[in-house]
Design a protein around this motif. Sequence first.
Motif, PDB file in Angstrom:
ATOM      1  N   ARG A 185       0.814  -1.213   0.000  1.00  0.00           N
ATOM      2  CA  ARG A 185       0.000   0.000   0.000  1.00  0.00           C
ATOM      3  C   ARG A 185       0.844   1.257   0.000  1.00  0.00           C
ATOM      4  O   ARG A 185       0.409   2.307  -0.496  1.00  0.00           O
ATOM      5  N   LEU A 186       2.038   1.186   0.572  1.00  0.00           N
ATOM      6  CA  LEU A 186       2.899   2.369   0.654  1.00  0.00           C
ATOM      7  C   LEU A 186       3.597   2.692  -0.660  1.00  0.00           C
ATOM      8  O   LEU A 186       4.172   3.770  -0.790  1.00  0.00           O
ATOM      9  N   VAL A 187       3.569   1.760  -1.617  1.00  0.00           N
ATOM     10  CA  VAL A 187       4.183   2.030  -2.918  1.00  0.00           C
ATOM     11  C   VAL A 187       3.349   3.095  -3.635  1.00  0.00           C
ATOM     12  O   VAL A 187       2.128   2.950  -3.751  1.00  0.00           O
ATOM     13  N   PRO A 188       3.959   4.174  -4.115  1.00  0.00           N
ATOM     14  CA  PRO A 188       3.183   5.256  -4.762  1.00  0.00           C
ATOM     15  C   PRO A 188       2.375   4.755  -5.951  1.00  0.00           C
ATOM     16  O   PRO A 188       2.840   3.933  -6.750  1.00  0.00           O
ATOM     17  N   THR A 189       1.161   5.271  -6.070  1.00  0.00           N
ATOM     18  CA  THR A 189       0.286   4.882  -7.177  1.00  0.00           C
ATOM     19  C   THR A 189       0.876   5.273  -8.521  1.00  0.00           C
ATOM     20  O   THR A 189       0.652   4.600  -9.539  1.00  0.00           O
ATOM     21  N   GLN A 190       1.647   6.363  -8.541  1.00  0.00           N
ATOM     22  CA  GLN A 190       2.233   6.818  -9.806  1.00  0.00           C
ATOM     23  C   GLN A 190       3.148   5.765 -10.423  1.00  0.00           C
ATOM     24  O   GLN A 190       3.260   5.684 -11.655  1.00  0.00           O
ATOM     25  N   MET A 191       3.802   4.956  -9.596  1.00  0.00           N
ATOM     26  CA  MET A 191       4.681   3.918 -10.123  1.00  0.00           C
ATOM     27  C   MET A 191       3.872   2.862 -10.861  1.00  0.00           C
ATOM     28  O   MET A 191       4.279   2.382 -11.930  1.00  0.00           O
ATOM     29  N   ARG A 192       2.721   2.503 -10.289  1.00  0.00           N
ATOM     30  CA  ARG A 192       1.856   1.531 -10.973  1.00  0.00           C
ATOM     31  C   ARG A 192       1.339   2.112 -12.286  1.00  0.00           C
ATOM     32  O   ARG A 192       1.362   1.447 -13.336  1.00  0.00           O
ATOM     33  N   GLU A 193       0.836   3.349 -12.228  1.00  0.00           N
ATOM     34  CA  GLU A 193       0.247   3.957 -13.420  1.00  0.00           C
ATOM     35  C   GLU A 193       1.279   4.134 -14.529  1.00  0.00           C
ATOM     36  O   GLU A 193       0.971   3.925 -15.711  1.00  0.00           O
ATOM     37  N   ALA A 194       2.504   4.518 -14.156  1.00  0.00           N
ATOM     38  CA  ALA A 194       3.542   4.696 -15.172  1.00  0.00           C
ATOM     39  C   ALA A 194       3.873   3.375 -15.853  1.00  0.00           C
ATOM     40  O   ALA A 194       4.037   3.311 -17.082  1.00  0.00           O
ATOM     41  N   ALA A 195       3.945   2.304 -15.075  1.00  0.00           N
ATOM     42  CA  ALA A 195       4.261   0.999 -15.662  1.00  0.00           C
ATOM     43  C   ALA A 195       3.122   0.478 -16.530  1.00  0.00           C
ATOM     44  O   ALA A 195       3.345  -0.012 -17.638  1.00  0.00           O
ATOM     45  N   LEU A 196       1.892   0.609 -16.051  1.00  0.00           N
ATOM     46  CA  LEU A 196       0.751   0.124 -16.832  1.00  0.00           C
ATOM     47  C   LEU A 196       0.536   0.941 -18.099  1.00  0.00           C
ATOM     48  O   LEU A 196       0.076   0.410 -19.115  1.00  0.00           O
ATOM     49  N   SER A 197       0.858   2.229 -18.043  1.00  0.00           N
ATOM     50  CA  SER A 197       0.688   3.067 -19.232  1.00  0.00           C
ATOM     51  C   SER A 197       1.647   2.675 -20.344  1.00  0.00           C
ATOM     52  O   SER A 197       1.407   2.983 -21.513  1.00  0.00           O
ATOM     53  N   LEU A 198       2.749   2.018 -19.997  1.00  0.00           N
ATOM     54  CA  LEU A 198       3.705   1.541 -20.996  1.00  0.00           C
ATOM     55  C   LEU A 198       3.316   0.180 -21.558  1.00  0.00           C
ATOM     56  O   LEU A 198       4.037  -0.376 -22.391  1.00  0.00           O
ATOM     57  N   GLY A 199       2.189  -0.369 -21.099  1.00  0.00           N
ATOM     58  CA  GLY A 199       1.726  -1.653 -21.596  1.00  0.00           C
ATOM     59  C   GLY A 199       2.317  -2.847 -20.890  1.00  0.00           C
ATOM     60  O   GLY A 199       2.229  -3.972 -21.403  1.00  0.00           O
ATOM     61  N   ILE A 200       2.922  -2.641 -19.718  1.00  0.00           N
ATOM     62  CA  ILE A 200       3.511  -3.749 -18.978  1.00  0.00           C
ATOM     63  C   ILE A 200       2.402  -4.561 -18.323  1.00  0.00           C
ATOM     64  O   ILE A 200       1.497  -3.984 -17.694  1.00  0.00           O
ATOM     65  N   PRO A 201       2.410  -5.888 -18.425  1.00  0.00           N
ATOM     66  CA  PRO A 201       1.371  -6.712 -17.782  1.00  0.00           C
ATOM     67  C   PRO A 201       1.378  -6.548 -16.267  1.00  0.00           C
ATOM     68  O   PRO A 201       2.394  -6.200 -15.657  1.00  0.00           O
ATOM     69  N   GLN A 202       0.228  -6.823 -15.672  1.00  0.00           N
ATOM     70  CA  GLN A 202       0.088  -6.650 -14.231  1.00  0.00           C
ATOM     71  C   GLN A 202       1.058  -7.531 -13.455  1.00  0.00           C
ATOM     72  O   GLN A 202       1.619  -7.108 -12.444  1.00  0.00           O
ATOM     73  N   TRP A 203       1.277  -8.754 -13.935  1.00  0.00           N
ATOM     74  CA  TRP A 203       2.164  -9.646 -13.182  1.00  0.00           C
ATOM     75  C   TRP A 203       3.602  -9.141 -13.195  1.00  0.00           C
ATOM     76  O   TRP A 203       4.334  -9.312 -12.211  1.00  0.00           O
ATOM     77  N   LYS A 204       4.014  -8.465 -14.277  1.00  0.00           N
ATOM     78  CA  LYS A 204       5.344  -7.877 -14.308  1.00  0.00           C
ATOM     79  C   LYS A 204       5.424  -6.640 -13.417  1.00  0.00           C
ATOM     80  O   LYS A 204       6.461  -6.369 -12.813  1.00  0.00           O
ATOM     81  N   VAL A 205       4.337  -5.899 -13.348  1.00  0.00           N
ATOM     82  CA  VAL A 205       4.300  -4.751 -12.437  1.00  0.00           C
ATOM     83  C   VAL A 205       4.480  -5.226 -10.993  1.00  0.00           C
ATOM     84  O   VAL A 205       5.211  -4.618 -10.204  1.00  0.00           O
ATOM     85  N   ASN A 206       3.819  -6.344 -10.686  1.00  0.00           N
ATOM     86  CA  ASN A 206       3.928  -6.879  -9.328  1.00  0.00           C
ATOM     87  C   ASN A 206       5.352  -7.332  -9.010  1.00  0.00           C
ATOM     88  O   ASN A 206       5.897  -7.003  -7.954  1.00  0.00           O
ATOM     89  N   THR A 207       5.947  -8.097  -9.916  1.00  0.00           N
ATOM     90  CA  THR A 207       7.246  -8.700  -9.622  1.00  0.00           C
ATOM     91  C   THR A 207       8.414  -7.729  -9.809  1.00  0.00           C
ATOM     92  O   THR A 207       9.390  -7.775  -9.048  1.00  0.00           O
ATOM     93  N   GLN A 208       8.327  -6.859 -10.815  1.00  0.00           N
ATOM     94  CA  GLN A 208       9.453  -5.988 -11.126  1.00  0.00           C
ATOM     95  C   GLN A 208       9.404  -4.634 -10.416  1.00  0.00           C
ATOM     96  O   GLN A 208      10.439  -3.989 -10.264  1.00  0.00           O
ATOM     97  N   ILE A 209       8.232  -4.207  -9.992  1.00  0.00           N
ATOM     98  CA  ILE A 209       8.107  -2.872  -9.390  1.00  0.00           C
ATOM     99  C   ILE A 209       7.659  -2.955  -7.934  1.00  0.00           C
ATOM    100  O   ILE A 209       8.343  -2.482  -7.024  1.00  0.00           O
ATOM    101  N   LEU A 210       6.492  -3.574  -7.708  1.00  0.00           N
ATOM    102  CA  LEU A 210       5.939  -3.589  -6.356  1.00  0.00           C
ATOM    103  C   LEU A 210       6.825  -4.374  -5.396  1.00  0.00           C
ATOM    104  O   LEU A 210       7.115  -3.914  -4.283  1.00  0.00           O
ATOM    105  N   TYR A 211       7.243  -5.564  -5.809  1.00  0.00           N
ATOM    106  CA  TYR A 211       8.078  -6.377  -4.930  1.00  0.00           C
ATOM    107  C   TYR A 211       9.397  -5.680  -4.601  1.00  0.00           C
ATOM    108  O   TYR A 211       9.855  -5.689  -3.456  1.00  0.00           O
ATOM    109  N   ARG A 212      10.007  -5.069  -5.599  1.00  0.00           N
ATOM    110  CA  ARG A 212      11.290  -4.404  -5.369  1.00  0.00           C
ATOM    111  C   ARG A 212      11.125  -3.193  -4.444  1.00  0.00           C
ATOM    112  O   ARG A 212      11.967  -2.942  -3.581  1.00  0.00           O
ATOM    113  N   ALA A 213      10.062  -2.443  -4.658  1.00  0.00           N
ATOM    114  CA  ALA A 213       9.855  -1.252  -3.831  1.00  0.00           C
ATOM    115  C   ALA A 213       9.531  -1.610  -2.388  1.00  0.00           C
ATOM    116  O   ALA A 213       9.931  -0.905  -1.459  1.00  0.00           O
TER     117      ALA A 213
END
Length: 305
Positions: A185-213
């Motif tokens: 929940r503490l991961v900024p929403t902008q990071m999710r939106e930026a990744a999804l706007s580039l067409g990255i799948p949700q599972w990659k957003v989870n593993t490459q961005i959310l998990y790392r953050a």
Amino acid sequence: GQMDVDSRRSQEGYENMNTRTNMDPSIYAKRKRANFFGLVLSMSAMAIGLAFLLWILLILTVKGFSALNFDLLFKNTPAPGTEGGGLANAIYGSFLMVSLATLIATPVGIMAGVYLVEYDPKGWLGRTTRFVNDILLSAPSIVLGLFVFTILVQPIGGFSGYAGAIALGFIVLPVVVRTTDEMIRLVPTQMREAALSLGIPQWKVNTQILYRAALPGILTGILLALARISGETAPLLFTALNNQYWNTDMAKPMASVPVVIFQFAMSPFEYWNKLAWAGALIVTLFVLFISIFARVVLARKNKYG
């Protein structure tokens, strides 16, 4: 205009407040007395708690260090009434069960935490899962041990290290779920939106961005859960029971340091009592190390974001 009227009223209220304060200097004395009284109560409560904690640690250190020796790590628990022996089989059994419990519960807890935040944050399933997780988080460990005893030990017809690991896993699971939920929940929403706007799948957003953050916070929760289960005795009494001999087969009863401490501390044999103190010191030092390591990880997270 209306703005001039509001400004004049505010100025009059400020002047009246200053006038009342200047006319009643005793208000500062009352505040100082109340602050001093609250500070004294807080410091007294802290001093009492620290005094008992230091007392316990002092007794544990003195009696535990007097029983430390090389046999403790290289010999099995002794038979009743005999001298010599150590806690090698108990330490090995605790290591296996704690490690397996962490390996089982950690991925499940992380995936459940991500699901609660990313896929069903306000749905009925997410609310129900959080409610059940809170119950597990506050449930007595002996209840979880009885649960595993009912669903696993009784049908199989025997105690085992696997049952002990599963019981400990039920203690780790809610801690990891709650920690992952809060950290994601503490991961900024902008990071999710930026990744999804580039067409990255949700599972990659989870593993490459959310998990790392959120990794430092999640790791801290795992370490704290590991420290918690290291000293649990009640679940293991109903699942793994104990074993006086060296055992590498987790399908059989297995020794553990907390259970050995429980058994040896109540025994009439003096050498068993010494081993109990040594085992308690080992568990305490392990929990202290894990807690310090978790705080260091969290401090690095706060420092570097």
